[in-house]
Design an enzyme around this catalytic site. Structure first.
Site, PDB file in Angstrom:
ATOM      1  N   GLY A  50     -33.643  13.903  24.281  1.00  0.00           N
ATOM      2  CA  GLY A  50     -32.937  14.393  25.361  1.00  0.00           C
ATOM      3  C   GLY A  50     -33.702  15.365  26.167  1.00  0.00           C
ATOM      4  CG  HIS A  51     -34.914  18.758  25.964  1.00  0.00           C
ATOM      5  ND1 HIS A  51     -34.591  19.842  26.505  1.00  0.00           N
ATOM      6  CD2 HIS A  51     -33.723  18.905  25.242  1.00  0.00           C
ATOM      7  CE1 HIS A  51     -33.573  20.414  26.791  1.00  0.00           C
ATOM      8  NE2 HIS A  51     -32.730  19.816  25.899  1.00  0.00           N
ATOM      9  CG  HIS A 101     -36.929  12.816  30.005  1.00  0.00           C
ATOM     10  ND1 HIS A 101     -36.599  13.953  30.021  1.00  0.00           N
ATOM     11  CD2 HIS A 101     -35.997  11.963  29.552  1.00  0.00           C
ATOM     12  CE1 HIS A 101     -35.489  14.017  29.896  1.00  0.00           C
ATOM     13  NE2 HIS A 101     -35.046  12.977  29.269  1.00  0.00           N
ATOM     14  CB  CYS A 102     -38.713  12.046  24.226  1.00  0.00           C
ATOM     15  SG  CYS A 102     -38.358  11.196  22.636  1.00  0.00           S
ATOM     16  CB  ILE A 103     -34.319   8.461  25.557  1.00  0.00           C
ATOM     17  CG1 ILE A 103     -34.989   7.338  24.869  1.00  0.00           C
ATOM     18  CG2 ILE A 103     -34.893   8.091  27.093  1.00  0.00           C
ATOM     19  CD1 ILE A 103     -34.354   6.027  25.120  1.00  0.00           C
TER      20      ILE A 103
END
Length: 614
Positions: A452-453, A447-449
């Protein structure tokens, strides 16, 4: 031989986690086996049933024993078979006329009740196929779902509800399973699990007219209260005494719950105002403007022509406090998860503006400007594609969920390896549940901050190309910053030393240094992540999550599984071609796989084979 449960009454009722079928050591098992061989012919039918001796039980029944005959405590053979998870004996006794829903024992329970208490899912499935009724009430006033909740058997809860049992079915006092969980089970589960099955949140019991939230407050169950409020439980329902949950909390003097309920009441009141509704409509745009202003404001304050760092520090503290106050008061929880992505876009904007305002005069050549513009354009494009493309969320209807639960349960596969208890779906190969997105993702990577997805099968290649564009742009910005300092700052590293050089570039343009540090942080992350991604994709054929899981497995296992020997590693060139879906003008044949539909666990099977061969 498995040790039987010898009491269907107090022992099994009080110890919900002490299931039948626990094994002793090898020596004890061998002695027990010898004892069975020597002495089982003298055992009565109850003892033979407890130990699962089908031949001895058949012998006694054929000799005339009535399988419906209860013992002195009104316990039948089917009760003993159910409580000890003896599937063959359950089938045999029912075929010989045993009454499936016979009440018995001091708790006046059916065999199904005892199987639920012990957590024997396969016995429950068999009894229900033979006509057992899970809605029957036992001597304590509970039906099968209530018992599964009290003993925290989530797979059994899921199966009973999937088979059509009412999630809001009341017990003898009108308590629903959700009320029982909130009152008696301190912790997240099974309340959190029940909420995924869409129960009615604001039903009241018959006696006190309390809701599930009332019961959570009365028992001091902070986790359950928090979960119920998050699910939308009402704060305004009154019980028979006219008390709301908040009134109830004030009587119990539980400060934590009082704070939680008061904060939620204030938050709901604010969300119902016209101002909040107007802000909510344009919430993302407003947050973007505030973030842009915040980052620009920090740079502007640092760039003020004053030597008073106390003034700058005070202004920075005020700006930071103001932004935090705005976020808490006006930014909803749904938008807060997008804050890192908004911060990232705002940072790119100010980098872009800095390039044209500060760096363009010294780098006006087309050979420099064109690559930079291309890298920025590609960065924004691939960021958008990574953000908007479905990463591979596993989707299914409510009916499909129920059918999945029934199918997996009856196949004996309703466990965490194949079934997600959060999404209530069958997990495809290489998938994982993302707690940030609250969804299962096919071929899950991370999950890549910054986007955001989740990164999964659908957008993983866009994510890698996004990292490439960010790395290129970041290095151009670092190069431009160095040229700016050489041309605009009257300092020399060899002459002035590190201290003098740093002091000069700070005083020369604090804004450029501020953007430089911001650029370095993102560029270092992007460069390291890109190297890691390319290594995993090309050399291993694995995702980040799979590599991490294998490394953890190797750390705690005697049998080391080489990362390169995964079943998904087809060689460097083929891995890259498959990943980027590049046929190279037909020279390479790619393997297109829809990972949302791959359920055969070849990965685990290969890992087992590899481990056995080591």
């Amino acid at each position: 031989m498995s040790s039987p449960c010898k009491s269907p009454h107090s022992h099994c009722h009080q110890h919900s986690h002490h299931h039948a079928g626990q094994h002793g050591g090898p020596k004890e098992d061998q002695e027990a086996a010898q004892q069975v061989v020597e002495d089982y012919s003298s055992w009565d039918i109850v003892k033979a049933t407890q130990h699962g001796l089908l031949d001895r039980c058949r012998e006694l029944v054929e000799a005339g024993y009535d399988v419906r005959q209860p013992d002195s405590e009104n316990v039948t053979l089917l009760h003993w078979a159910a409580i000890n998870n003896r599937l063959e004996l359950v089938k045999y006794f029912i075929s010989k006329g045993a009454i499936v829903d016979q009440l018995g024992g001091t708790l006046n329970s059916t065999p199904l009740h005892w199987a639920v208490r012990q957590g024997h899912l396969q016995t429950i499935i068999l009894l229900m196929k033979c006509g057992a009724d899970p809605s029957l009430i036992d001597g304590e006033g509970y039906n099968s779902v209530h018992l599964a909740v009290l003993y925290q058997h989530m797979p059994i809860i899921a199966y009973l509800i999937a088979k059509g049992h009412n999630i809001d079915g009341p017990d003898m006092n009108g308590m629903t399973p959700l009320m029982l969980s909130a009152q008696k089970i301190i912790g997240m589960e099974p309340t959190n699990f029940l909420l995924k099955l869409n129960p009615s949140l604001n039903l009241t019991d018959k006696i006190h007219r309390n809701t599930a939230l009332h019961w959570a407050v009365s028992s001091g169950n902070v986790n359950a209260a928090d979960l119920l409020l998050e699910a939308g439980a009402s704060l305004d329902v009154q019980n028979e005494k006219g008390e709301t949950p908040l009134d109830f909390a004030r009587q119990t003097r539980n400060r934590i719950i009082i704070h939680i309920l008061t904060s939620e009441a204030n938050s709901r009141s604010a969300r119902s105002s016209r101002t909040f509704k107007a802000l909510q409509k344009y919430e993302i745009s407003l947050v973007m403007m505030v973030c842009l202003s915040l980052l620009g404001g920090i740079g502007y304050i640092l760039n003020l022509h004053t030597d008073s760092w106390l003034l700058k520090g005070t202004l920075l503290a005020l700006v930071t406090a103001g932004s935090q106050l705005f976020t808490r008061r006006f930014v909803g929880s749904s938008s807060q998860k997008h804050l890192p992505a908004i911060f990232f876009i705002s940072s790119i904007f100010w980098m872009f503006m800095t390039w044209f305002i500060c760096f363009l005069p010294d780098m006006a050549q087309a050979t420099v400007q064109v690559p930079f513009i291309i890298s920025v354009s590609l960065l924004l494009y691939y960021f958008y594609k990574t953000w908007r493309t479905d990463p591979g969320y596993i989707k299914c209807s409510e009916e499909e969920r129920k059918q999945t639960i029934i199918t997996l349960a009856e196949a004996g596969c309703l466990d965490v390896r194949l079934f997600c208890s959060s999404c209530l779906v069958k997990k495809p190969l290489r998938s994982m549940h993302c707690h940030a997105c609250n969804a299962c993702v096919a071929k899950y990577d991370q999950h890549c901050i910054w986007t955001g997805h989740c990164i999964g099968a659908g957008n993983h290649h866009y994510f890698v190309l996004f990292l490439v564009a960010l790395t290129v742009m970041g290095h151009w910005m670092i190069y431009a910053s160095a040229l700016f300092w050489v041309n605009q700052c009257s300092t020399n590293l060899q002459k002035d030393g590190i201290g003098g050089f740093l002091a000069e570039i700070i005083s020369c343009s604090p804004w450029v240094l501020y953007i430089f540090l911001l650029t370095c942080s993102l560029t270092v992350w992007a460069t390291l992540m890109l190297i890691l991604q390319l290594y995993q994709i090309a050399c291993l054929g694995l995702t980040t999550q799979e590599r991490f899981n294998l490394q953890m497995q190797n750390r705690f296992s005697k049998h080391q599984v080489p990362l390169r020997k995964s079943p998904f590693n087809r060689g460097c060139i083929q891995n890259l071609a498959d990943f980027f879906r590049c046929r190279c003008f037909g020279l390479i044949k790619t393997n297109s796989v829809d990972w949302t539909q791959q359920y055969h666990n070849i990965f685990q099977a290969s890992m087992v084979r590899s481990a056995q061969s080591v």
